[in-house]
Write a protein that holds these residues in place. Structure first.
Motif, PDB file in Angstrom:
ATOM      1  N   GLU A 115       0.932  -1.058  -0.571  1.00 12.98           N
ATOM      2  CA  GLU A 115      -0.168   0.113  -0.344  1.00 12.98           C
ATOM      3  C   GLU A 115       0.969   0.969  -0.068  1.00 12.98           C
ATOM      4  N   ALA A 116       1.260   0.982  -0.469  1.00 14.59           N
ATOM      5  CA  ALA A 116       2.634   2.240  -1.262  1.00 14.59           C
ATOM      6  C   ALA A 116       2.299   3.305  -0.973  1.00 14.59           C
ATOM      7  N   ALA A 117       1.995   3.819  -2.394  1.00 18.98           N
ATOM      8  CA  ALA A 117       1.231   4.710  -2.800  1.00 18.98           C
ATOM      9  C   ALA A 117      -0.400   5.228  -2.349  1.00 18.98           C
ATOM     10  N   ALA A 118      -0.451   4.492  -1.061  1.00 20.66           N
ATOM     11  CA  ALA A 118      -2.247   4.511  -0.484  1.00 20.66           C
ATOM     12  C   ALA A 118      -2.224   6.085   0.002  1.00 20.66           C
ATOM     13  N   SER A 119      -1.006   6.948   0.317  1.00 18.30           N
ATOM     14  CA  SER A 119      -1.546   8.177   0.929  1.00 18.30           C
ATOM     15  C   SER A 119      -0.947   9.507  -0.140  1.00 18.30           C
ATOM     16  N   LEU A 120      -0.503   9.079  -0.660  1.00 17.84           N
ATOM     17  CA  LEU A 120       0.017   9.718  -2.203  1.00 17.84           C
ATOM     18  C   LEU A 120      -1.881  10.103  -2.603  1.00 17.84           C
ATOM     19  N   ASP A 121      -1.302  11.726  -3.708  1.00 18.19           N
ATOM     20  CA  ASP A 121      -2.527  11.572  -4.382  1.00 18.19           C
ATOM     21  C   ASP A 121      -2.250  11.172  -5.633  1.00 18.19           C
ATOM     22  N   HIS A 122      -3.618  10.930  -6.584  1.00 20.02           N
ATOM     23  CA  HIS A 122      -3.691  10.891  -7.396  1.00 20.02           C
ATOM     24  C   HIS A 122      -2.268  10.536  -8.461  1.00 20.02           C
ATOM     25  N   LYS A 123      -2.589  12.393  -8.699  1.00 21.08           N
ATOM     26  CA  LYS A 123      -1.352  11.883  -9.603  1.00 21.08           C
ATOM     27  C   LYS A 123       0.672  12.281  -9.283  1.00 21.08           C
ATOM     28  N   THR A 124       0.273  11.701  -8.141  1.00 19.35           N
ATOM     29  CA  THR A 124       1.879  11.899  -7.528  1.00 19.35           C
ATOM     30  C   THR A 124       2.013  10.473  -7.382  1.00 19.35           C
ATOM     31  N   GLY A 125       1.056   9.442  -6.788  1.00 19.45           N
ATOM     32  CA  GLY A 125       1.071   8.051  -7.297  1.00 19.45           C
ATOM     33  C   GLY A 125       1.385   7.855  -8.278  1.00 19.45           C
ATOM     34  N   SER A 126       0.674   7.754  -9.218  1.00 21.91           N
ATOM     35  CA  SER A 126       0.812   7.445 -10.354  1.00 21.91           C
ATOM     36  C   SER A 126       1.998   7.386 -11.067  1.00 21.91           C
TER      37      SER A 126
END
Lengths: 573, 561
Positions: A493-504
């Motif tokens: 779940e490493a990207a769960a706390s990032l916003d959508h844009k940053t996460g992707s």
């Protein structure tokens, strides 16, 4: 009785586990005896003053002895610190090494706060106890000397005084008991209050938006009043303690006053005899009190050391033993696992993660995904079944080297206090050039942000990384994993706390930086990420439900289909 | 600051009275002792009164000690209550600029040191002054000139006290600091032992702590050297005082101006004076350290409160929520400049945008947590500042990002702050809708299960479910949710959003979300970027024209809709 014996045994056992600097302590005892001797002689000058013998000889003798006493006491103090500080240091390092080498399962079982106090406070108590043990010798010597001198003036009165010693000991025990009781109560009250405030002060936003101020005021008053009540108790009991403590001095004073005065009236003692007894008794008292205090601190230490000892007796993980790992396919064969021996979290998992693949695991909260990841890294051993990596059973692989072949990023990865650079370099061994640090930071999409900070890579992140926002912390944690170029990269779940844009963006850069040999294991609720995996594994209640490519899963897997439908907005359909 | 708190004046006066009396009795005891030492052993004249007075002193000093403890406890409580009620009423901005951890020590430790100052320094001054005065006067009754000798020697006592106090203070600071660093490092690492194991960095962690504890040992040894090197000075001053005293004694007693008992008493009083003065001087030196505490606590008291009761009470908030031409920022730079936006009634509105775009801040402004620089926020055309903050906020149902929980049972958390009775049935219904009921039913203790400090026994998903259930119980037509479902799995999310749907008639629901699933439940979307609104409108329209929302939602959403 048997339990009592065990306590003593583990108490002394502790001191056999490391080297004690005996020379400091032996020297301390020798000088301590000398200091007691001087203290006894000083008493004779106090007596002279009280008899009105104000001669030059008295002045000179008193001053010389005072100076000598000061010098020796200082030497004793300094030597004691050398001794106790050295013991603390050795004990601390030993306990800390032990904690680091404990298997994770043992760490889980113990409350972190008690482990912390083991290393910080308990070891200091341990060194104080050794000191007490040695000082007992010199203080007992002083007591005996004072008694012998008093007997010269009047054996009758001396016997009377010696007879009061059991009473003193009894009083001391009472005082100790009270002390223990008060401490326990006060600590409990302080803890309750502090916990209340620490919880509620960090919850101010919630309190404000829910308009709970009045309720909070009341709850806070309750916490304050609990502390207040404990304080009142402590005031009364504490005073009782002080009273018992001074009672023994009073008893002796009264014995001397009554016994001494009648002896003087009968002509069996010189008229100024009371002053002799008064001076030597106060010297003796001081040392008896020292002995008893030491005994108490001894008892206090036992509990703490018992815990440390039990800790030291736990098995260590053989961190550096075993074969070197050879990266390859991860193969799980019928793996079962339970944390408490009763409830099975994993109920027979068989699964292959091919080397070089991107494998995603999906499943609801609590289905066993994260536990599986922890077993793979060897934090826990399966209760049944085997885990193979490149054909080797991972239990035969050197744990340290095995774990270093992983990069592990969790949903809320904590940082350690220190600079951003120190955190990124955390797992690195030897020199790493600056460019590699930047490269890892770029892949985690945090390089530009770091450069925008006034101190750049030297910015302090605060305790647990508290000065950075959740998303920033997460990306630093990713850079920390990426710089190691791990053979297996785990994103839980490493990207769960990032916003959508940053996460992707981060996800894209991870995929493009992946080498053909690198295996990526992905736990995610984000189906967009999951769909980019070569293989998808779905889990429910500790079992594997389905496994295959995104296309295969879309056709047949119920969990995949449910998640996918939800995410596309089942409600709008 | 002290005047504002209700201090226990009666108890303080009692304590002072008892202390004064104790000084008097103490003088008598010393005089009887002197008689005894000099060989005056008449039973009824000396021994009996001596015993009575000694026992009396013991009892009286115990009572006095209890008075002192009661005074301190009462002062502590008065100050803590004052500070806490003030803290709760401070505006939210204060908590953003102050670390909560640091605020805790203000209420716990700082207050204790303030009450110590009051008792030891202020009240202590009166008592010490009286003690010195009585001793000197008593000595004056033997021979007036002895009185002057004692007064002249006072500075020597003060010098001894200061040398001892000052030196200890400086070094201990450094020692404490080095211990604190060791402590911090260890506690940070013990709680992250999994991380250390996963990086295989045990060796470097061993070395790190070894380094810090070696450093601590160095400081311990350094401090013992300095402490002990100060002792020659105090010993010398002490010897000097002794020599002076004996010379004085030789003159007066040798010259037959005072009797032996008087000399013994004089000598004893002089020694007592040294002890009194050094203990008072220590308190005085500690005052400097405690000044920091006073300042920190005063800062809380002096910060203006947020006024929650000014204005009209709003019973039923209705109409469109609107930001009209608002300007706001945290530092000098504004985050929003002349921003205007309308939140439609009866629709689920998503607030989307990358981190730092101002989503949470906008929610906070709608909740009235900050004062605007310019512009106004209105509901149904009425400026929200005309309502009392209390009544306005109690209409809102805001789940903050932090998902705040308190230690206690599940039930206590679900009902916290609820101003009505709730039966188990309603509780079950709310938990069912929030997807929490299955979990609760599995627990042996059910709703009475303790959830640990800050809800630490729960997973991220469970915490959020609990917050949602709490929101459902509170009821109301105004829902603000800041990433309230981020940690839930897909089916839980579906369930929760399904539950909000049943509420949505005439209800304003504004939420911040990052994930496709949550945003797909929105009927209206507002896109924020760096404090500006770049797009807004019905979800499918915005998805078509805005790249960010488009990529977030994918094209297939519209086909199905």
């Amino acid at each position: 009785m048997n339990k009592q014996k065990g306590v003593w045994k583990s108490f002394f056992r502790f001191y056999t586990r490391f080297h004690i600097p005996w020379h400091y302590f032996i020297l301390t005892v020798a000088l301590g005896v000398l200091a007691s001797e001087i203290a006894v002689r000083l008493a004779s000058y106090t007596i002279a003053v009280n008899k009105g013998e104000l001669y030059n000889r008295v002045i000179l003798g008193f001053c010389l002895l005072t100076v000598a006493h000061m010098i020796i006491t200082s030497a004793v103090n300094i030597l004691t610190t050398y001794g106790t500080a050295t013991v603390s240091l050795r004990a601390r390092n030993m306990v800390w090494r032990k904690i680091l080498s404990l298997p994770q399962r043992e760490v889980d079982k113990t409350a972190p706060s008690s482990l912390i106090s083991c290393v910080t406070l308990d070891v200091d108590q341990a060194s104080n106890s050794i000191y007490s043990l040695f000082t007992t010798v010199s203080s007992t010597y002083a007591v005996i000397r004072a008694i012998i001198i008093m007997a010269r003036y009047s054996s009758t009165l001396t016997i009377w005084l010696v007879a009061t010693i059991p009473v003193i000991v009894l009083l001391f025990f009472l005082v100790g008991r009270l002390q223990f009781y008060i401490m326990r109560r006060t600590y409990a009250a302080i803890n309750t209050m502090t916990r209340f405030f620490s919880e509620h002060l960090s919850a101010m936003k919630h309190i404000k938006v829910q308009s709970l101020e009045d309720k909070e005021m009341e709850e806070g008053y309750k916490a304050i009043d609990a502390r207040y009540k404990a304080d009142l108790w402590a005031a009364i009991l504490g005073q009782l303690q002080v009273m018992l403590h001074s009672l023994h001095v009073n008893i002796q004073t009264i014995v001397i006053a009554i016994g001494g005065s009648s002896l003087i009236r009968q002509g069996r003692m010189e008229t100024t005899g009371i002053t002799n007894f008064s001076a030597y008794t106060s010297t003796a008292d001081q040392y008896i009190a020292e002995d008893l205090t030491h005994y108490q601190s001894f008892k206090g230490t036992q509990g703490a050391l018992k815990f440390v000892n039990d800790l030291l007796q736990l098995p260590s993980e053989p961190r550096l033993e075993g074969q070197q790992p050879v990266p390859g396919d991860l193969v799980l064969e019928n793996v079962r696992f339970s944390y408490d021996g009763e409830y099975e979290v994993l109920k027979g998992i068989s699964l292959t993660v091919p080397q070089g693949s991107v494998t995603a695991i999906i499943g609801g909260n609590g289905c066993g995904k994260s536990t599986l990841i922890k077993l793979l890294q060897g934090f826990y051993t399966p209760s049944a079944g085997t885990i193979l990596a490149g054909g080797q059973d991972i239990t035969a692989v050197q744990p340290d080297a095995w774990r270093r072949s992983f990069g592990y990023v969790l949903q809320n990865s904590p940082l350690f206090s220190g600079t951003i650079r120190e955190n990124i370099l955390y797992g690195c061994r030897g020199k790493v050039n600056e460019e590699a640090v930047y490269e890892a930071a770029r892949q985690a999409d945090i390089h530009d942000f770091i450069l925008s900070l006034p101190d750049g890579y030297d910015t302090e992140v605060g305790e647990m990384g508290g000065k950075l926002s959740g998303g920033q912390r997460q990306r630093v944690a990713m850079a920390r994993a990426l710089i190691l170029h791990p053979a297996y990269l785990i994103l839980d779940e490493a990207a769960a706390s990032l916003d959508h844009k940053t996460g992707s963006r981060v996800f894209d850069s991870l995929m493009s930086a992946k080498t053909p040999e690198q295996t990526i294991l992905l736990i995610s609720h984000n189906m967009e990420e999951v769909d980019r995996a070569d293989r998808i594994v779905s889990m429910r209640d500790g079992e594997v439900v389905g496994c295959g490519s995104a296309a295969e899963m879309r056709r047949s897997d119920p969990i995949y289909r449910e998640y996918s439908a939800n995410q596309r907005g089942g409600e709008l359909a | 600051m002290l005047w504002k708190a209700k201090l226990p004046y009666v108890w303080i006066i009692l304590f002072i009275a008892a202390s004064v009396y104790l000084v008097k009795v103490g003088i008598d005891v010393t005089e009887y002792t002197a008689q005894m030492f000099a060989g005056n052993v008449s039973f009824s004249g000396i021994i009996l009164p001596f015993i009575i007075y000694s026992v009396g002193t013991l009892l009286l000093s115990s009572v006095n000690g209890i008075f002192k403890g009661i005074c301190s406890a009462k002062i502590d409580r008065a100050l803590r209550r004052m500070v806490w009620s003030k803290t709760v009423s401070l505006p939210f901005g204060f908590f953003q600029s102050n670390d909560p951890k640091e605020l805790i020590t203000r209420i716990t430790n700082d207050i204790s040191s303030i009450s110590k100052i009051v008792m030891n320094v202020f009240v202590g001054f009166l008592i010490s002054f009286y003690t010195v005065f009585s001793l000197v006067r008593q000595v004056g009754s033997y021979d007036p000139r002895l009185m002057w000798v004692m007064v002249i020697m006072l500075p020597l006592d003060i010098i001894i006290a200061i040398i001892m106090g000052r030196l200890n203070f400086g070094i201990n600071d450094r020692l404490n600091w080095s211990f604190a660093r060791l402590n911090r490092t260890i506690s940070e690492r013990v709680s992250q032992s999994l991380l250390i194991r996963s990086f295989g960095t045990q060796e470097s962690e061993e070395k790190r702590v070894e380094g810090l504890s070696t450093d601590y040992r160095k400081n311990q040894i350094r401090s013992t050297w300095i402490n002990n090197l100060s002792s020659p000075f105090s010993t010398m001053t002490y010897c000097m005082k002794f020599i002076l005293l004996l010379l004085v004694g030789r003159h007066f007693y040798g010259g037959g101006m005072i009797s032996l008992p008087e000399w013994i008493a004089f000598f004893a009083f002089s020694t007592q004076l040294t002890t009194y003065i050094s203990s008072y001087t220590t308190d005085w030196i500690n005052l400097k350290a405690a000044m920091g505490s006073t300042e920190r606590v005063s800062e809380i008291i002096d910060t203006p409160s947020e006024i929650v009761d000014q204005g009209k009470t709003v019973e039923e908030l209705s109409g469109e929520l609107r930001a009209e031409d608002i300007t706001f920022g945290y530092g000098d730079e504004p985050l929003f400049e002349h921003l205007s936006v309308t939140i439609p009634v009866g629709l689920r509105t998503a607030l989307v945008g990358s981190s730092g775009s101002g989503k949470t801040t906008l929610l906070n402004l709608f909740a009235g947590l900050y004062d605007l620089w310019d512009g106004k926020i209105t509901v149904g055309g009425e400026n929200i500042t005309q309502y009392t903050r209390r009544s306005y906020r109690s209409q809102l149902n805001y789940i903050t990002q932090e998902c705040t929980l308190f230690s206690g049972t599940l039930r206590q958390n679900l009902l916290y702050g609820l101003r009505r009775e709730v039966g188990d049935e309603e509780l079950n219904a709310a938990c069912e809708q929030a997807g929490l009921l299955d979990y609760v039913n599995e627990l042996p203790a059910g709703y009475e299960t303790e959830i640990g400090e800050g809800g630490s026994a729960l997973s991220g998903g469970q915490r959020q479910k609990l917050s949602v259930a709490r929101m459902l119980l509170k009821k109301g037509n105004w829902l603000f949710m800041d990433e309230a479902t981020a940690a839930m799995d897909a089916s839980a999310k579906a369930q929760v959003w399904g539950a909000t749907e049943s509420l949505s008639e005439g209800c304003t629901c504004l939420f911040v979300a990052h994930d496709r699933q949550s945003v797909s439940y929105a009927q209206h979307v507002i896109v924020l970027e760096k404090g500006r609104i770049v797009d807004q409108g019905p979800t499918d329209e915005v998805a078509r024209r805005n790249a960010y929302v488009g990529s977030l939602l994918h094209a297939d959403v519209r086909e199905e809709g």
